[in-house]
Design a protein around this motif. Structure first.
Motif, PDB file in Angstrom:
ATOM      1  N   PRO A 116       0.949  -0.929   0.266  1.00 17.22           N
ATOM      2  CA  PRO A 116       0.106  -0.007   0.163  1.00 17.22           C
ATOM      3  C   PRO A 116       0.801   1.582  -0.157  1.00 17.22           C
ATOM      4  O   PRO A 116       2.088   1.277   0.720  1.00 17.22           O
TER       5      PRO A 116
ATOM      6  N   GLN B 241      -3.200   1.655  -4.426  1.00 20.85           N
ATOM      7  CA  GLN B 241      -3.666   3.311  -3.120  1.00 20.85           C
ATOM      8  C   GLN B 241      -5.186   3.255  -3.644  1.00 20.85           C
ATOM      9  O   GLN B 241      -5.955   2.466  -4.163  1.00 20.85           O
ATOM     10  N   PRO B 242      -6.196   3.484  -2.854  1.00 21.16           N
ATOM     11  CA  PRO B 242      -7.313   3.589  -2.622  1.00 21.16           C
ATOM     12  C   PRO B 242      -8.296   4.604  -3.464  1.00 21.16           C
ATOM     13  O   PRO B 242      -9.164   3.919  -4.461  1.00 21.16           O
ATOM     14  N   ASN B 243      -7.850   5.701  -4.243  1.00 19.83           N
ATOM     15  CA  ASN B 243      -8.220   6.364  -5.317  1.00 19.83           C
ATOM     16  C   ASN B 243      -7.778   6.517  -6.672  1.00 19.83           C
ATOM     17  O   ASN B 243      -8.467   6.701  -7.885  1.00 19.83           O
TER      18      ASN B 243
END
Length: 680
Positions: A70, A90-92
């Motif tokens: 991450p 990555q979350p976005n």
């Protein structure tokens, strides 16, 4: 936007038109990084000092396995960093993936990390010939040809050899100096072509005449010394020629001297010596079996025996000898010393003594570490090497071995016994108890005591220890002040009104430093306390058995101290350092009319160096106690003799405290050498 194309308008920079230059810049930046550049510096090398305007460097995680990693989401809007070899989530936004041969620059903006470029470094191809000075990677054929070809400048393959020095194909660079473990300490440069002039310098291995290395600095050839002399240590020798007045000699091919450098001796002060910060010393705790040398005299001497074996690994050279300077007055334990002597004409003789108060363990361990430095690690500092090469160093591991430990007090005692316990008879009238003994019961190990004059009237009270009786109520075990009737009879106050008689075991314990009086009028003496205060010495079960400053039945009653004084006088030491602990950091004492020469220079230099490491006040009792107090042994010797102390270390010490105590001992030793040792 392609991963391999820089955004034309990034930070207002012009678009890239020459990708070959970019590739070379990245290679150079990568080389700089591998040689110590930081990642921010790497960014500057790649993009330029103002290329990523407004962006801060972010140290991104590396992938250490095939598992996705991450990416952090910074709070700042604009960041840059580097990624390589791995999958990063990555979350976005989507994952950023790099193969095993890829790395690149990423920018954080709009809440996501984006690749700005990705670089694939092509694998270099091997070259077919090895050229000296080239950074090209050779092929296996080139390596083979270089290693075994008859035209090669390398050593021959395994199993091949030449005799002697007749190796025109061997590029000899230097002669190494080796320590006792054959580790290379440094090199003596010689001409690059064998057969030319050889420069012989001081070689630390007295058992070796020469050592030759190959081009990879590996030992290729060793010539053992045919040594007909008995001296050891740092020997100025050239093919058997021993010249004390020469430091270095150059020979031609016919072994004729063509040049030499004379040895210049500093006649006074040894100004070239510098104070030193020693290597870290280990923590110790005498309750641990591994540190039993602090409470077991045999184990302590065994540790020194091992150092002696190491120092004398060459049977033709003896650097360390072991001897005794007497036996103890109680049980005839030998009082051992160990002597290091690497030169037949030492510039100074130094005595380090531990265990005068044998319950104080700091310098029992600390002086062992100093002796170990001199034997096995002299090259950690030039001053230690100078001491090794120019001084005779004698260490007494424990001056009073009777009190290093005993069954009733495992960690030992500050006081030590005049004799072994012996039988006496007692008779109580309910008010006082008379104690007397026969000649046949008086111990004979202490040659300085006689049965019919053992007890003598003294200016201050004297005390006797009752170890056991046939009646624990009439005469319980403990410590008693006595009055003298005659040389073998005393009286003590009865602890109860019971009347009776019987036998008991008696003994007198003495502080080795207080075993002195002022009979000559020349010396003032230590005061002596009374029971009931901080000077009470108790057994592990709480029984009072001694006072830590008790002076004994008479001055000089301790055989250990009489032996010690005689040893100092017979040996004529230039420096004597007696190590103790506590009460204070930075503590040193010298005494009476034997105050150190140049002591103001000495203390100024010592304070200046020691204050770099410890801010505690100095106890420079050179003048503070002058002329009020004298330890027993110090009254009788006339040399540069001091007592040093360190605040901690009665039974255990951290590594930091142990190192600091050793540093303090070195500081005093070096200060005495620099400022107080007179020209011999």
């Amino acid at each position: 936007m392609s991963d391999n194309i820089l955004e034309p308008t990034i930070n207002g920079l012009p678009p890239v038109t020459d990708w070959q230059k970019v590739f070379l810049a990245l290679q150079q930046a990568n080389e700089a990084f591998l040689r110590g550049a930081t990642l921010p510096e790497l960014g500057k090398q790649i993009i330029g000092d103002v290329a990523i305007q407004g962006a801060d460097f972010e140290d991104l995680p590396a992938a250490t396995s095939s598992a996705p990693v991450p990416l952090p989401i910074p709070e700042a809007e604009l960041k840059y960093g580097f990624l390589a070899k791995g999958t990063f989530t990555q979350p976005n936004a989507g994952d950023l993936v790099y193969s095993a041969k890829q790395w690149g620059l990423v920018i954080f903006n709009d809440e996501k990390w984006t690749k700005k470029f990705t670089l694939e470094i092509p694998e270099p191809t091997g070259v077919d010939k090895i050229i000296e000075g080239s950074s090209d990677v050779p092929t296996s054929d080139a390596t083979y040809q270089f290693a075994v070809s008859k035209e090669s400048g390398q050593a021959l393959p395994e199993g091949w050899n030449f005799e002697g020095f007749d190796r025109p194909d061997l590029a000899i660079k230097n002669i190494p100096m080796l320590d006792k473990e054959n580790s290379i300490l440094g090199y003596i440069k010689i001409s690059p072509t064998p057969g030319d002039d050889f420069n012989y310098d001081i070689i630390e291995r007295p058992d070796l005449e020469m050592v030759i290395l190959d081009k990879d600095d590996k030992v290729f050839w060793i010539l053992p010394k045919n040594n007909n002399t008995s001296s050891g240590g740092n020997e100025e020798k050239v093919t058997g020629v021993y010249r004390e007045d020469l430091k270095r000699v150059t020979l031609d091919v016919d072994s004729k001297v063509i040049d030499f450098i004379p040895f210049v001796e500093n006649k006074f002060g040894y100004d070239s010596l510098t104070f030193l910060n020693p290597t870290n010393k280990p923590a110790f705790d005498v309750s641990n079996p591994s540190d039993s040398m602090g409470i077991n005299y045999a184990d302590l001497i065994s540790k020194y025996d091992s150092l002696m074996t190491l120092a004398n690994s060459n049977p033709q050279v003896t650097l360390v000898t072991k001897g005794t300077y007497g036996t103890t007055g109680a049980t005839n334990k030998p009082q051992y010393y160990f002597r290091f002597k690497a030169t037949p004409k030492p510039k100074a003789k130094i005595l380090l003594t531990a265990g005068t108060h044998a319950t104080e363990k700091m310098y029992i361990f600390g002086f062992y570490e100093i002796f170990k430095d001199i034997i096995s690690q002299p090259y950690q500092h030039p001053t230690i090497q100078w001491i090794r090469d120019n001084c005779e160093v004698v260490v007494i591991p424990c001056n009073c071995p009777e009190s290093i430990s005993f069954p009733e007090r495992i960690n030992g005692g500050r006081t030590t016994p005049e004799t072994r316990p012996f039988t006496a008879s007692y008779s109580s009238n309910g008010t006082s108890i008379t104690i007397t003994f026969a000649q046949s019961d008086f111990p004979t190990e202490n040659a300085g005591l006689t049965w019919d004059s053992y007890f003598q009237v003294q200016p201050q009270a004297r005390y006797i220890t009752i170890w056991s009786t046939d009646s624990g109520t009439i005469l319980p075990r403990g410590l008693y002040a006595y009055s003298v009737i005659d040389g073998h009879t005393i009286t003590i106050s009865a602890p109860s009104n019971q009347i009776g008689s019987g036998t008991c075991q008696i003994q007198v314990w003495v502080d080795p430093n207080r075993n002195v009086d002022n009979g000559s009028g020349q010396y003032q003496v230590y005061a002596q306390s009374s029971p009931g205060g901080e000077t009470d010495q108790k057994l592990d079960d709480g029984t009072l058995y001694a006072l830590y400053d008790h002076k004994g039945t008479k001055a000089g009653s301790l055989q250990e101290i009489r032996n010690f004084i005689k040893f100092i006088k017979d040996e004529n030491f230039d420096i004597v350092i007696d190590g103790h602990c506590p009460p204070a950091y930075n503590y040193v004492r010298a005494y009476n009319n034997r105050i150190l020469p140049n002591y103001q220079q000495f203390m100024s230099a010592v304070k200046s160096f020691a204050s770099l490491f410890n801010s505690a006040p100095f106890e420079e009792n050179i003048t503070k106690y002058y002329p009020t107090e004298e330890p027993a042994w110090r009254c009788a010797v006339n040399t540069n003799a001091v007592i040093i102390e360190w605040k901690n270390g009665l039974a255990n010490s951290t590594s930091a405290e142990h190192t600091a105590a050793v540093r303090w001992a070195y500081t005093i030793m070096i200060g005495l050498l620099k400022y107080c040792v007179k020209n011999k």
